[in-house]
Design an enzyme around this catalytic site. Structure first.
Site, PDB file in Angstrom:
ATOM      1  N   GLY A   1      87.246  38.503  32.349  1.00 32.35           N
ATOM      2  CA  GLY A   1      85.711  37.815  32.550  1.00 32.35           C
ATOM      3  C   GLY A   1      85.113  37.643  31.263  1.00 32.35           C
TER       4      GLY A   1
ATOM      5  CE1 TYR B   1      74.981  46.671  33.203  1.00 29.94           C
ATOM      6  CE2 TYR B   1      72.929  45.372  33.745  1.00 29.94           C
ATOM      7  CZ  TYR B   1      74.213  45.238  33.150  1.00 29.94           C
ATOM      8  OH  TYR B   1      74.887  44.236  32.643  1.00 29.94           O
TER       9      TYR B   1
ATOM     10  CB  THR C   1      81.670  37.362  36.432  1.00 29.58           C
ATOM     11  OG1 THR C   1      80.672  38.233  36.918  1.00 29.58           O
ATOM     12  CG2 THR C   1      81.003  36.753  35.039  1.00 29.58           C
TER      13      THR C   1
END
Lengths: 495, 495
Positions: free
Chosen positions: A268, A401, A436
């Site tokens: 990635g 996150y 991705t």
């Protein structure tokens, strides 16, 4: 990873359908290719009163071999460009009446406006005059760059105000230019030291070095290049830390002889970063979890790099990384590894919180501490961290996150002054929607919203993040530290 | 001005339709009403390690008469609350299995977390523990407030990083809480001076005054109150400038005896500002263009204010305003007047550029210069400017407007340090989508996007902007200057 809508609207039939239904019309972005000239075509130059950066600009434009035309408001440009040996002429606005045949007129690749001398809000009309005349002449995938002075360093509130107003202009231009055009604002500190020539005592064709801020060269090149295809609506500050590159600096291999480390390098975005840094001359050491060893080995083989199968979150890893790199040292360290474990906070497990914070944030802190203490990261080195738009704006289901990625911004801001004395810079990139494997797994509606809600009407590619990191890792980018640059195609989303 | 979708989904039938079709479900926001108690119900308190702001928090909660419960992680709260004479108990998490009957459980009105002692990213899990347990217990139109320390003032990079990470948590909570719940982060400088008690030598029931930052009171009240109904996802810093309010301060009439000026006061947001400032005790002078004299007179009659029919852009106006106000002086000046003249820059006329910059930005500069030079604006006064999300993010067809509103941000940032020596604060509000005559004229699709693309799934009301301005104008808000607060329901749009 495959944006079939982008392909569709760029087919003859699809373009007709999309136009008639008023659907968004994303351009296929012009990206850097080794087999195509990085810089060509015409740059149109505009200026406000008493522009201070035109000399540095002429220097860079001469280096990269573009042609220039001067807008009526930039009368200082022609004699100056001539001194730099630049091909130059006058900018002729496209005839508004002939708008539909604009394609047949002389198109320009870039619009650069020197706003450094603007000291009062009334003088902002010089930007209006330039972009009003010139925006229509800008080719698709063109570049808008506005140069100003850091507002916070301005002597008077009126000057600070006018310089701060440039943000509104530049961001609005990005939103209305569309067609793959990027628009960015560069605040250049007064006295930002020279780039390629700072080590030299003289250089033919250039005027006096004193006070000429050609430390803007790596940055101007990046924002004029197809390398910055997905970077728009950004504000970058260039400080006064000198970049001593020497006259013989090879701009095609800026990282030649340097050693770079990339975490999460197996696949990635991490693999793309490793590829770009290697293509720019660096030896790359890739780190990834032992479970990804095969992919990591494969990526590192492609670029003659070194694979280190370490789990960055393991307590012993920082010391192991330092030991593994110790002999040769590191010039560039890219903290790319990260994970998501999305859930609303009421449903999130404690390990899901802890793992995300630990891998995305705390592990970076431990590794930097170890490398800095051991002296593994060389003086004058570069740290680049991967943050996220989620760290800027917050996101539903991503309290963990977003905390980690907001913390990364804090890391960059807090470490920059500490590292300055060793001439190490630390910056972050904040990707928006990047195509991705992760985004390919999103539900269709969320994926499509993410792809279209930006000025490019499409997702970015891993290489867009990688090129941005390479610019920050550049030896000429010494004046950039403590900053966050979004790679988001000017996403609508923010805070 | 009429959001018929909001009305529809809040009818019994509409709620069923919207739920089954998974449409957004905006709550009817709870807003301040003079005939309803401003503060009631329970606040649940959480804390990280070594919390430093609980004493100040207890002080405010005691003043406003809310009940408190302490999360397991905030064990310091109970004895401290008892010292402040507060009703308090232990927070019992809602049973996740009983989620669908959550309405029958004891609901809390506010979640307040003291994160001031967090020094390392690993300690962020204390936020997880609190919000994981407590978010489901928060009532609709509830309040989330996180208290931290200004990152840039932290001693160590790790502390700075962890404090900066709070932004990501707070913004994500706002995006997932929905149901009219706001979520905001307040960074309190160490040593922010006391509010109601700074002038007093002692006050029963409170512990030592030394170093207790109860200068947070006006701000905590605002963010806990229904007055902040449409303010979410914001980060506010409270500095150390003292607010000497005295023990007998009347929080129901905070602007009693003060003189306020509002530009563009005839209609819309300006009229709402005039009404709110008058309701808080100020004498209001409204300024608007002579063409709006009738509307201005009518608005001023309603609040026993004074009408000044001046065109703020006229060169003679600053001196005229100063002369008209000179005898009695001004405590609060609100720069609200503004116009739009939207066109893409290629199609925009030069007057459209100049007028917008001049009225929205340059006129503010000229007026402030005149008032400050004449000493009309009193020491300790307040300037509040109206910016816009367009000034933060830029907007298509608004190069002129975005430049002017970005410039307003520059004004606030640049003037704040200059005005500090006279104890004058200057701040900006940046409205998002507010229901006005202007937005009522937008095309339906754009209006609906503007209304729904925020955490409240609805537009704000002019009174939401007005209440935010009143908080910044508050005598207790002396520690807030140079800042921009969005009134946008946590709009998705940003930069």
């Amino acid at each position: 990873m495959n944006d079939s809508y982008l392909n569709f609207v760029n087919s003859p039939l699809g373009a007709r359908v999309a136009r008639s239904l008023r659907w968004p019309l994303p351009e296929v972005l012009r990206r850097y290719r080794a087999d195509t000239p990085e810089f060509d075509g015409i740059v149109a130059v505009g200026a406000g009163p008493s522009p201070q950066l035109l000399d540095a600009l002429a220097d860079v434009i001469a280096h990269i071999g573009m042609t220039s035309v001067a807008h009526a408001g930039a009368s200082a440009w022609v004699p100056l460009a001539n001194r730099h040996g630049l091909m130059t002429g006058r900018f002729e606005p496209a005839d508004p009446a002939a708008h539909s045949q604009a394609g047949s007129q002389a198109r320009v690749r870039a619009l650069v406006f020197d706003a450094s001398g603007i000291e009062d809000s009334a003088q902002l009309d010089t930007l209006y005059a330039f972009f009003h005349d010139a925006l229509r002449s800008l080719d698709k995938c063109g570049r808008i760059v506005v140069l100003g002075r850091p507002p916070e360093a301005c002597a008077s509130p009126r000057q600070w105000t006018a310089q701060r107003a440039l943000e509104g202009v530049t961001r609005s231009l990005g939103k209305e230019a569309r067609r793959g055009i990027t628009s960015n604002l560069i605040y250049v500190a007064d006295g930002a030291k020279s780039g390629a020539k700072s080590g030299a005592t003289s250089s033919a064709g250039n005027s006096n070095d004193a006070g000429i801020p050609s430390g803007i060269e790596s940055t101007l090149r990046f924002f004029l290049s197809p390398r910055s295809a997905y970077v728009s609506g950004q504000v970058v500050r260039i400080g006064t830390a000198p970049s001593a590159l020497g006259d013989d600096f090879d701009w095609t291999q800026p990282l030649a002889g340097q050693r770079a480390v990339v975490t999460g390098a197996a696949r990635g975005i991490g693999a793309a970063i490793a590829h770009v840094l290697a293509a720019q001359g660096a030896h790359v050491t890739g780190i990834d979890v032992p479970a990804a060893t095969d992919a990591l080995d494969a990526t590192m083989r492609q670029i003659s790099g070194t694979a280190l199968p370490f789990d960055i979150a393991a307590p012993e890893t920082p010391a192991q990384i330092a030991a593994a790199l110790d002999e040769l040292g590191v010039d560039v360290f890219v903290h790319n590894a990260g994970i998501t474990k999305d859930k609303t906070i009421a449903k999130m497990s404690e390990p899901a919180w802890r793992n995300v914070i630990d891998i995305n944030l705390s592990a970076q802190e431990r590794i930097d501490d170890a490398l800095l203490e051991a002296g593994t990261l060389r003086d004058g080195g570069r740290i680049v961290c991967v943050s996220s738009i989620g760290g800027i704006a917050g996101n539903l289901g991503q309290t963990n996150y977003a905390a980690s990625k907001a913390g990364v911004i804090g890391r960059v801001q807090s470490m920059a002054p500490h590292l300055a004395k060793r001439r190490i810079t630390i910056n972050a990139v904040a990707p928006g929607f990047i195509e991705t494997q992760m985004t390919a797994k999103m539900p269709l509606a969320i994926r499509e919203a993410g792809r279209r809600m930006n000025s490019m009407s499409q997702g970015g590619q891993p290489v867009d993040v990688a090129q941005t990191i390479a610019w920050l890792a550049h030896p000429g980018s010494a004046g950039i530290t403590g900053q966050v640059v979004r790679v988001c195609g000017q996403s609508l989303i923010g805070a």
